[in-house]
Write an enzyme that holds these catalytic residues in place. Structure first.
Site, PDB file in Angstrom:
ATOM      1  N   VAL A 159     103.260  75.980  65.898  1.00  0.00           N
ATOM      2  CA  VAL A 159     102.928  77.282  65.328  1.00  0.00           C
ATOM      3  C   VAL A 159     103.805  77.476  64.100  1.00  0.00           C
ATOM      4  O   VAL A 159     105.021  77.257  64.159  1.00  0.00           O
ATOM      5  CB  VAL A 159     103.171  78.414  66.342  1.00  0.00           C
ATOM      6  CG1 VAL A 159     103.029  79.775  65.667  1.00  0.00           C
ATOM      7  CG2 VAL A 159     102.189  78.310  67.503  1.00  0.00           C
ATOM      8  N   ASP A 192      98.360  81.917  83.425  1.00  0.00           N
ATOM      9  CA  ASP A 192      99.681  81.368  83.096  1.00  0.00           C
ATOM     10  C   ASP A 192     100.631  82.453  82.608  1.00  0.00           C
ATOM     11  O   ASP A 192     101.365  82.273  81.643  1.00  0.00           O
ATOM     12  CB  ASP A 192      99.557  80.260  82.051  1.00  0.00           C
ATOM     13  CG  ASP A 192     100.782  79.344  82.042  1.00  0.00           C
ATOM     14  OD1 ASP A 192     101.462  79.253  83.084  1.00  0.00           O
ATOM     15  OD2 ASP A 192     101.057  78.719  81.002  1.00  0.00           O
TER      16      ASP A 192
END
Length: 529
Positions: free
Chosen positions: A23, A132
């Site tokens: 990212v 998650d």
């Protein structure tokens, strides 16, 4: 050759990286808007399953309009790469706050829980289960507001995609491979809430099998939490999904009633101030601070108990095998009722320390931080059509192309070979050599540790191989030698072959009494379908 970048954006720096991607902080050239761009790894772009999962994550973000979930600007696919362009949140992962402070206090924990539950509620209304939820995937902005990120392994309500998630936060039904439901997200959120309150996870299992048994059978540890919030712990960590709130929205209503009764009508303001103070202790981890990037994918090495121990385990083994990969060991040491060593990819992407908040209209008014670059443990099924979607006010024109799997990461450098150890002293006896840990740490790398039982200094030779067949070491990928005194040190091995099985062989000079130690496992690229 320069890496592919999304047209129309100028990259500033990397925010985080994982086994399948990275990212970056970037600026839209036309408007100057800062954004977070999640790039799919070049190594995974040829894998249709990862491409489909990456595309599905973008499609899901594009459909969620909530101030508590990171916003999507656009999804870009091209012949040279794929990327998700997201709203940037200037925040840090809850995990970093817990590392710094140990716990947050009740009111701050309630604020964290409420903010991320509201993010989950948006997903649940859209028929999506996150699967998650954990501290790595909850971001805290500078003003103390919290947001949910990383839908890398999200799936449709009622789907049965198999066992996936992060072991410390997985609901009993997740361990058993049952259909995905919002109640599993409620469980994971409550486990994180418990950690904020106490500074530790609800169950202390040291391996996959222990955690599975504890989450399925152990009593809810409500007595360790402050008394006023125990009803939330008891409800959220209930073993049966039907005994929990049916979804995140229902749980928020219960949370607000408990919080107001226990801490007064100003509890949320007090909690948000506490979170802001905790975040202020870690200024260098904010995207705006220009700190160093961090890796962000978690793996688990596990041991499975021998069959026959407790009636549940027989069923559990069959279910967990969908996620675990069995390691074979040729020179196994004798152990009564011994455990078979296993290595598994047990989690998905983890939010970069500066990643992930929400779209426009956020309660805090802060810019949003992005989702994490980690790998998807079990990509969500989605149509193969490419996506070029926008959510909220897009910083620039959309692009199109072709999708690829979640997030890129630089290829690890080949392991450095230590200088050869001196010749063993005369009379040294090596009783045994064994592989104590062997697991995949990246898509071209694994880590291994050994143990040597010797009467004096010896030399260890480690070789690694790739193969298309279980039980056959196959083609050599490399070798190294080092003193037996450093055998327990974890070493990174680079694999460049195309085989689905990776193996290692350790021998010693002088020769060990058990000859050699050999282990092998099936890699994730071949395990995930």
């Amino acid at each position: 050759m320069k890496a592919w970048g999304v047209p129309g954006y100028t990259e500033t720096r990397e925010l985080g990286s994982g086994a399948s991607g990275r990212v970056v902080l970037a600026v839209h050239d036309g408007t100057g808007t800062p954004v977070a761009v999640k790039y799919l790894s070049d190594r995974l772009r040829s894998d249709p399953a990862f491409v489909q999962g990456f595309r599905a994550e973008a499609r899901l973000l594009g459909g969620l309009r909530s101030p508590y979930v990171v916003g999507l600007y656009e999804y870009v696919e091209a012949p040279d790469g794929a990327a998700i362009v997201m709203e940037l949140v200037d925040g840090i992962a809850l995990r970093e706050l817990l590392k710094q402070s140990g716990q947050t206090g009740p009111e701050a924990a309630l604020v964290v829980l409420k903010g991320s539950l509201l993010g989950l509620a948006a997903a649940h209304r859209a028929g999506v289960v996150h699967r998650d939820y954990k501290p790595e995937n909850v971001l805290v902005a500078a003003d103390g507001s919290s947001k949910l990120v990383d839908f890398g392994i999200a799936t449709d309500h009622g789907a049965t995609p198999g066992v996936a998630g992060t072991p410390a936060y997985m609901a009993p039904e997740q361990w058993q491979g049952r259909p995905a439901s919002p109640a599993a997200d409620v469980y994971a959120a409550t486990a994180t809430f418990f950690e904020c309150l106490t500074g530790r996870k609800p169950y202390p299992g040291q391996n996959f099998a222990e955690l599975a048994l504890q989450h399925v059978e152990a009593p809810v540890p409500e007595s360790e939490a402050p008394e006023p919030v125990r009803p939330l712990i008891r409800r959220g960590l209930a073993k049966r999904p039907e005994e929990r709130p049916e979804d995140a929205e229902a749980f928020v209503a219960e949370l607000e009633a408990v919080a107001c009764s226990a801490y007064g009508p100003d509890w949320e303001e007090h909690g948000q101030r506490k979170l802001a103070a905790l975040a202020a202790l870690l200024p260098l981890l904010f995207p705006s601070a220009g700190g160093s990037p961090a890796t962000a994918t978690a793996f688990a090495t596990t041991s499975l108990w021998a069959p026959g121990r407790r009636g549940w385990l027989g069923t559990g083994v069959a279910l967990v095998l969908g996620l675990l990969v069995v390691l074979t060991q040729a020179a196994a040491t004798d152990r009564t009722g011994g455990a078979a060593a296993l290595s598994s990819f047990a989690t998905t992407s983890a939010a970069p320390p500066t990643g992930g908040p929400a779209p426009s209209g956020t309660a805090s008014g802060s810019p949003s931080a992005s989702a994490s670059p980690g790998a998807s443990g079990s990509p969500s099924a989605s149509p193969s059509a490419s996506v070029s979607a926008s959510a909220g006010a897009s910083p620039g024109p959309g692009s199109s192309g072709t999708a690829v799997p979640p997030g890129p990461q630089p290829t690890p450098a080949p392991p450095t070979t230590p200088p050869p150890s001196p010749s063993p002293s005369p009379g040294v006896k090596v009783r045994s050599v064994s592989v104590t840990s062997f697991r995949q740490s990246d898509f071209t790398a694994a880590q291994v540790s050994l143990a040597v039982d010797a009467s004096g200094p010896a030399t260890v030779r480690l070789e690694w191989f790739s193969s298309d067949a279980r039980g056959t070491l196959g083609a050599s990928e490399g070798s190294m030698s080092f003193p037996s005194s450093t055998a327990a040190t974890a070493r990174t091995l680079t694999f460049r072959g195309g085989g689905c099985y990776w193996g290692v062989r350790a021998t010693t000079t002088p020769a060990a009494g058990n000859g050699a130690a050999v282990q092998q496992f099936l890699i994730r690229r071949c395990e995930i379908r």
